[in-house]
Design an enzyme around this catalytic site. Structure first.
Site, PDB file in Angstrom:
ATOM      1  N   SER A 157       0.937  -1.150  -0.024  1.00  0.00           N
ATOM      2  CA  SER A 157       0.083  -0.001   0.109  1.00  0.00           C
ATOM      3  C   SER A 157       0.921   1.299   0.015  1.00  0.00           C
ATOM      4  O   SER A 157       1.760   1.316  -0.684  1.00  0.00           O
ATOM      5  CB  SER A 157      -0.831   0.006   1.089  1.00  0.00           C
ATOM      6  OG  SER A 157      -2.078   0.682   0.930  1.00  0.00           O
ATOM      7  N   ASP A 358      -8.272  -6.389  -5.013  1.00  0.00           N
ATOM      8  CA  ASP A 358      -7.806  -5.211  -4.452  1.00  0.00           C
ATOM      9  C   ASP A 358      -8.505  -3.969  -5.370  1.00  0.00           C
ATOM     10  O   ASP A 358      -8.596  -4.125  -6.669  1.00  0.00           O
ATOM     11  CB  ASP A 358      -6.511  -4.865  -4.469  1.00  0.00           C
ATOM     12  CG  ASP A 358      -6.167  -3.445  -3.890  1.00  0.00           C
ATOM     13  OD1 ASP A 358      -7.114  -3.084  -2.837  1.00  0.00           O
ATOM     14  OD2 ASP A 358      -5.131  -2.989  -3.622  1.00  0.00           O
ATOM     15  N   HIS A 418      -6.095  -6.427  -1.077  1.00  0.00           N
ATOM     16  CA  HIS A 418      -5.071  -5.496  -0.972  1.00  0.00           C
ATOM     17  C   HIS A 418      -3.866  -6.188   0.248  1.00  0.00           C
ATOM     18  O   HIS A 418      -2.729  -5.836   0.024  1.00  0.00           O
ATOM     19  CB  HIS A 418      -5.689  -4.257   0.009  1.00  0.00           C
ATOM     20  CG  HIS A 418      -4.717  -3.251  -0.045  1.00  0.00           C
ATOM     21  ND1 HIS A 418      -4.283  -2.501  -1.042  1.00  0.00           N
ATOM     22  CD2 HIS A 418      -4.190  -2.250   1.214  1.00  0.00           C
ATOM     23  CE1 HIS A 418      -3.443  -1.489  -0.612  1.00  0.00           C
ATOM     24  NE2 HIS A 418      -3.490  -1.331   0.716  1.00  0.00           N
TER      25      HIS A 418
END
Length: 439
Positions: A157, A358, A418
């Site tokens: 991320s 994601d 994610h």
């Protein structure tokens, strides 16, 4: 300077103490650990936690969490790749079986890291990178046995945006001789490298997966266009605020799709803002607090804090996380695609990996910025066909696709959102072994 370095065999009595405190059952892992603080700037203290692999023949991996403000020592460790899970039970897919793993609570104020004063927080990735360089200088000087061990930076991320900047500064420092280490590459997982590409593809991605109708697509695309205009005008603080608005539009039109995995729904408490809540608080509730859920916070501020034995009394794990996010808000929507280009041109091994499910950093957006790279090998990379990889748990079933050309690789991880290691642990571990040349 580094302070109060603690090294300990993770012996039975430590685990039993944790078990007695939490009422949980577990088996003690083998192996050695170390942890400490480094004062990276005056009043800015960064915490690190190292798990040794069984052999120094295995690589060293540093894990950087997202947010910014998400804790690697907490979520990355107990939620994704560390030797124990959140119930203190051994994790079968722990990366420590294939590498020594270094968790760093980064930027300053994240996790157990802390600052003594309000102006001690980082406000951009340049400061984040310079802070990390100080920590790495201390780490490799104090633990010279790792100077020749292949060193990789893995990230997730917003951690990927920071990892790119850190990798470039580390490459320069190694060339200048100010850091002694065997830097072998960086892996950018579901990474916030080009925020606008992510936002602009939310609508098309959700539409093609039947999560938006025509009206919803129009509204999400309109909200994304407002973000684009702010970015093009270099109004990055405004772009961050409009990004928050775009997320709310997505939630309203999808009945709360989870930005981290489109097959699930966002809990009510993380959805649209409440009366009087500013966008920073809303975004912290959406994207930082989920990494600090109550059970993990109790673990970190209870038995883990007691085990570590060096956390200052006035420091709470995660207590400054929202301040970390707030101080980085003006830098949040800035892209770092040019940094990735510089890394590739410098010969650094760069890997991009992304989860199929994601949304917040969807694969469509990742592919867009990759196709705009100025790296001279891009044409060759684009001409290649990807290679299917079997799911380690289900032979004959595709778990991922990968493509590698010269010093660049891309992994498409199927059935993962994610947080790839928590969604597809065996596949993530195999990918790590491939990137570090163990497979």
């Amino acid at each position: 300077a580094a302070t109060m370095d603690r090294t300990a065999a993770c012996s039975l009595w430590i685990i039993l103490a944790l078990v007695a405190h939490t009422g949980l059952s577990s088996s003690p892992p083998t192996g050695k650990e170390a942890w400490s603080y480094v004062e990276v700037r005056n009043g800015a203290h960064m915490f690190w936690w190292l798990y040794y692999a069984d052999s120094l023949d295995l690589p060293l991996v540093m894990w950087l969490q997202g947010g910014p403000g998400g804790s690697g020592s907490g979520f990355g460790n107990f939620g994704e790749i560390g030797p124990l899970d959140g119930d203190l039970k051994p994790r079968k897919t722990s990366w420590v079986q294939a590498a020594s793993v270094l968790f760093v609570d980064n930027p300053v104020g994240t996790g157990f890291s802390y600052t003594d004063r309000p102006d001690g927080y980082a406000t951009d990735v340049a400061t984040v990178a310079s802070d990390m360089l100080v920590l790495l200088q201390h780490f490799f000087t104090g633990r010279a046995e790792f100077q020749s061990v292949p060193f990789y930076i893995f990230s997730e991320s917003y951690g990927g945006k920071m990892a790119a900047a850190i990798s470039l500064e580390l490459t320069k420092a190694i060339a200048q001789g100010t850091v002694k280490c065997n830097f072998a590459g960086v892996a950018l997982g579901d990474s916030w490298i080009s925020p606008l590409d992510s936002v602009m593809t939310w609508g098309p991605y959700l539409y093609t997966t039947s999560l938006l109708d025509d009206h919803g697509l129009e509204e999400v695309s309109s909200a994304a266009e407002a973000v684009k205009q702010a970015v093009e005008q270099q109004q990055f603080q405004k772009a961050t605020e409009l990004w928050s608005v775009a997320e709310t539009v997505v939630e309203q039109n999808t009945n709360g799709v989870n930005f981290y995995n489109i097959l699930t729904q966002e809990p009510d408490e993380r959805r649209a803002s409440v009366a009087g809540e500013d966008f920073v608080s809303l975004q912290a509730r959406r994207h930082v607090r989920p990494l600090h859920e109550q059970s993990l916070s109790e673990l970190m501020n209870g038995p883990i804090r007691k085990k570590l034995g060096l956390i200052p009394r006035n420091v709470t794990w995660g207590g400054q996380a929202e301040d970390v996010f707030s101080n980085m808000a003006g830098d949040f929507m800035r892209p770092v695609v040019d940094v990735v280009d510089q890394l590739l041109t410098a010969g650094v091994n760069v890997t991009v990996y992304n989860g199929q499910l994601d949304l917040i950093v969807d694969t469509m957006g990742q592919e867009l910025w990759v196709k705009r790279l100025k790296w001279e090998g891009l044409a060759g990379f684009n001409e290649m066909r990807w290679t299917p990889l079997d799911d380690p748990m289900f032979p004959g079933v595709t778990g991922a696709f990968c493509k590698t050309y010269k010093n660049f690789a891309f992994y498409w991880i199927l059935r993962a959102g994610h947080m790839i290691p928590s969604d597809q642990g065996p596949m993530a571990l195999q990918m790590m072994r491939m990137i570090t040349h163990q497979v």
